[in-house]
Design a protein around this motif. Structure first.
Motif, short mmCIF file in Angstrom:
data_model
loop_
_atom_site.label_atom_id
_atom_site.label_comp_id
_atom_site.label_asym_id
_atom_site.label_seq_id
_atom_site.Cartn_x
_atom_site.Cartn_y
_atom_site.Cartn_z
N GLY A 1 2.74 6.97 3.79
CA GLY A 1 1.23 6.34 3.66
C GLY A 1 0.29 6.90 4.32
O GLY A 1 0.77 8.11 4.93
N SER A 2 -0.62 6.52 4.37
CA SER A 2 -1.79 6.96 5.02
C SER A 2 -2.01 6.58 6.61
O SER A 2 -2.67 7.35 7.40
CB SER A 2 -2.99 6.96 4.42
OG SER A 2 -2.98 7.70 3.15
N TYR A 3 -1.73 5.52 6.98
CA TYR A 3 -2.01 4.76 8.24
C TYR A 3 -1.19 3.60 8.68
O TYR A 3 -0.93 3.09 7.66
CB TYR A 3 -3.65 4.58 8.65
CG TYR A 3 -4.23 3.26 7.97
CD1 TYR A 3 -4.56 2.25 8.53
CD2 TYR A 3 -4.39 3.33 6.32
CE1 TYR A 3 -5.12 1.20 8.15
CE2 TYR A 3 -5.02 2.06 5.82
CZ TYR A 3 -5.28 1.42 6.49
OH TYR A 3 -5.79 0.03 6.15
N ILE A 4 -1.12 3.30 9.80
CA ILE A 4 -0.48 2.15 10.38
C ILE A 4 -1.55 0.89 10.46
O ILE A 4 -1.11 -0.28 10.06
CB ILE A 4 0.17 2.32 11.61
CG1 ILE A 4 1.28 3.31 11.14
CG2 ILE A 4 0.60 1.06 12.41
CD1 ILE A 4 2.20 3.54 12.67
N GLY A 5 -2.70 1.23 10.54
CA GLY A 5 -3.80 0.22 10.64
C GLY A 5 -3.39 -0.88 11.90
O GLY A 5 -2.84 -0.30 12.98
N SER A 6 -3.68 -2.01 11.80
CA SER A 6 -3.57 -2.90 12.89
C SER A 6 -2.20 -3.70 12.72
O SER A 6 -1.95 -4.71 13.63
CB SER A 6 -4.78 -4.06 12.83
OG SER A 6 -4.72 -4.91 11.61
N ASN A 7 -1.02 -3.17 11.95
CA ASN A 7 0.27 -3.95 11.67
C ASN A 7 0.93 -3.40 13.08
O ASN A 7 1.63 -2.43 13.01
CB ASN A 7 0.72 -3.32 10.54
CG ASN A 7 1.91 -4.06 10.09
OD1 ASN A 7 2.72 -4.69 11.11
ND2 ASN A 7 2.22 -4.32 8.86
N LYS A 8 0.99 -4.50 13.83
CA LYS A 8 1.84 -4.23 15.15
C LYS A 8 3.12 -4.06 15.00
O LYS A 8 3.90 -3.33 15.68
CB LYS A 8 1.37 -5.37 16.20
CG LYS A 8 -0.04 -5.41 16.67
CD LYS A 8 -0.04 -6.82 17.56
CE LYS A 8 -1.40 -7.05 17.83
NZ LYS A 8 -1.79 -8.04 18.72
N GLU A 9 3.71 -4.66 14.02
CA GLU A 9 5.32 -4.53 13.85
C GLU A 9 5.61 -3.34 13.23
O GLU A 9 6.68 -2.69 13.29
CB GLU A 9 5.58 -5.66 12.66
CG GLU A 9 6.98 -5.62 12.28
CD GLU A 9 8.27 -5.93 13.59
OE1 GLU A 9 9.36 -5.91 13.26
OE2 GLU A 9 7.83 -6.39 14.72
N PHE B 1 3.48 10.48 7.24
CA PHE B 1 2.16 10.36 6.94
C PHE B 1 1.49 11.54 6.00
O PHE B 1 1.94 12.57 6.09
CB PHE B 1 1.31 10.43 8.43
CG PHE B 1 1.45 9.29 9.21
CD1 PHE B 1 1.19 8.09 8.87
CD2 PHE B 1 2.19 9.47 10.48
CE1 PHE B 1 1.26 6.91 9.44
CE2 PHE B 1 2.44 8.28 11.43
CZ PHE B 1 1.91 6.99 10.90
N THR B 2 0.55 10.81 5.17
CA THR B 2 -0.13 11.90 4.22
C THR B 2 -1.54 11.48 4.13
O THR B 2 -1.80 10.34 4.13
CB THR B 2 0.64 12.21 2.86
OG1 THR B 2 0.16 12.86 2.10
CG2 THR B 2 0.54 10.85 2.38
N PRO B 3 -2.36 12.52 3.87
CA PRO B 3 -4.10 12.21 3.82
C PRO B 3 -4.18 11.08 2.55
O PRO B 3 -3.40 11.59 1.72
CB PRO B 3 -4.43 13.46 3.42
CG PRO B 3 -3.74 14.47 4.23
CD PRO B 3 -2.34 13.89 4.06
N GLN B 4 -5.17 10.33 2.90
CA GLN B 4 -5.18 9.08 1.61
C GLN B 4 -5.33 9.71 0.39
O GLN B 4 -4.80 9.39 -0.48
CB GLN B 4 -6.59 8.34 2.25
CG GLN B 4 -6.42 6.97 1.74
CD GLN B 4 -7.36 6.23 2.63
OE1 GLN B 4 -8.65 6.42 2.51
NE2 GLN B 4 -6.61 5.23 3.53
N GLY B 5 -6.42 10.64 0.12
CA GLY B 5 -6.52 11.50 -1.02
C GLY B 5 -5.42 11.93 -1.53
O GLY B 5 -5.03 11.93 -2.94
N THR B 6 -4.62 12.64 -0.73
CA THR B 6 -3.35 13.66 -0.87
C THR B 6 -2.31 12.32 -1.44
O THR B 6 -1.76 12.58 -2.64
CB THR B 6 -3.02 14.08 0.08
OG1 THR B 6 -3.95 15.13 0.57
CG2 THR B 6 -1.62 14.98 -0.27
N LEU B 7 -2.31 11.20 -0.84
CA LEU B 7 -1.43 10.13 -1.36
C LEU B 7 -1.56 9.83 -2.89
O LEU B 7 -0.74 9.49 -3.73
CB LEU B 7 -1.35 9.00 -0.34
CG LEU B 7 -0.57 7.90 -0.86
CD1 LEU B 7 0.98 8.16 -0.85
CD2 LEU B 7 -0.77 6.58 0.24
N ALA B 8 -2.97 9.53 -3.17
CA ALA B 8 -3.26 9.06 -4.35
C ALA B 8 -3.10 10.09 -5.44
O ALA B 8 -2.20 9.61 -6.48
CB ALA B 8 -4.72 8.80 -4.38
#
Length: 247
Positions: A76-84, A98-105
């Motif tokens: 995915g691209s980021y963890i965000g606010s997901n504490k778990e 981790f992979t850049p967002q556009g690259t993931l798409a």
């Protein structure tokens, strides 16, 4: 033509097996296939690799599978606010690529289009290309697995990095409308990672708010050739990812 509708959301996910890789549409909580995720949770498959922009939030979406310990690897691209999500990654319970967002798409879209790999400038000159990103930690906080360097090549004086397409065992997708042959229409920003995730899956399962007998070809966002199962779920509300109040 083949009628791809399923009468039960549980039946649609029944054959997802332990160790499966699953591409999941949505961005944050927008356009996520909530009911398919809930059905998968009830079904019990574990040791899952999840390919998705993020991994839901605490207590919502894919975050529920995280809490149950059913996910062992994410792309995915980021963890965000997901504490778990952050806790499991940092405490060595989860492998994270981790992979850049556009690259993931594009990796998901390319996988579905039969393209094994492609070159992009995203990540050139960083650890995305050069390797060294922590993918898994030990319980003592040391790094167990680092990302490997990727192939780079110069085209017309510009350096590019090679990224591999993703072909997932399954895909879980949310659509606004579908016909019985799997042609899909997405609603506004829910047309985020859903088309790419749908293309990536060897078996693509769609929860659709509306199933219609016929769609105008000009309004179809994704053709039914990429879709294998469609379940009618009725209108769905988007959850609130972050609530802000003021005095």
């Amino acid at each position: 033509m083949i009628d791809k509708t399923f009468s039960s959301i549980d039946a649609a996910v029944a054959d997802i097996h332990d160790g499966a890789s699953i591409a999941v549409g949505g961005f944050g909580l927008v356009g996520i296939p909530t009911l398919l995720i809930n059905a998968l949770r009830a079904q019990g498959a574990s040791d899952l690799t999840i390919i998705s922009n993020n991994c839901g939030t605490d207590g919502q979406g894919l975050g529920l599978l995280l809490e149950d310990g059913r996910i062992t690897r994410t792309i995915g691209s980021y963890i965000g606010s997901n504490k778990e999500y952050a806790r499991r990654y940092l405490e060595g319970e989860l492998t994270v690529e981790f992979t850049p967002q556009g690259t993931l798409a594009e990796r998901m879209r390319a996988g579905g289009a039969g393209i094994p790999a492609f070159f992009t400038t995203a990540g050139v000159g960083t650890q995305v290309a050069e390797g060294g990103l922590p993918q898994r930690y030990n319980t003592d906080g040391s790094v167990a697995i680092y990302s490997e360097p990727k192939e780079t090549r110069e085209f017309n004086g510009q350096l590019y990095v090679l990224e591999e397409g993703i072909r997932a065992d399954f895909a879980l997708v949310h659509a606004h409308k579908a016909d019985r042959f799997g042609n899909l229409v997405f609603y506004k920003t829910a047309r985020n990672f859903n088309p790419d995730a749908a293309m990536s899956g060897k078996v693509t399962i769609v929860q659709a708010e509306h199933i219609v007998d016929e769609l105008d070809p000009d309004e179809v966002h994704l053709p039914g050739i990429y879709v294998h199962r469609v379940v009618h779920v009725g209108p769905q509300e988007t959850g609130i990812e972050n609530r802000t109040v003021s005095n």
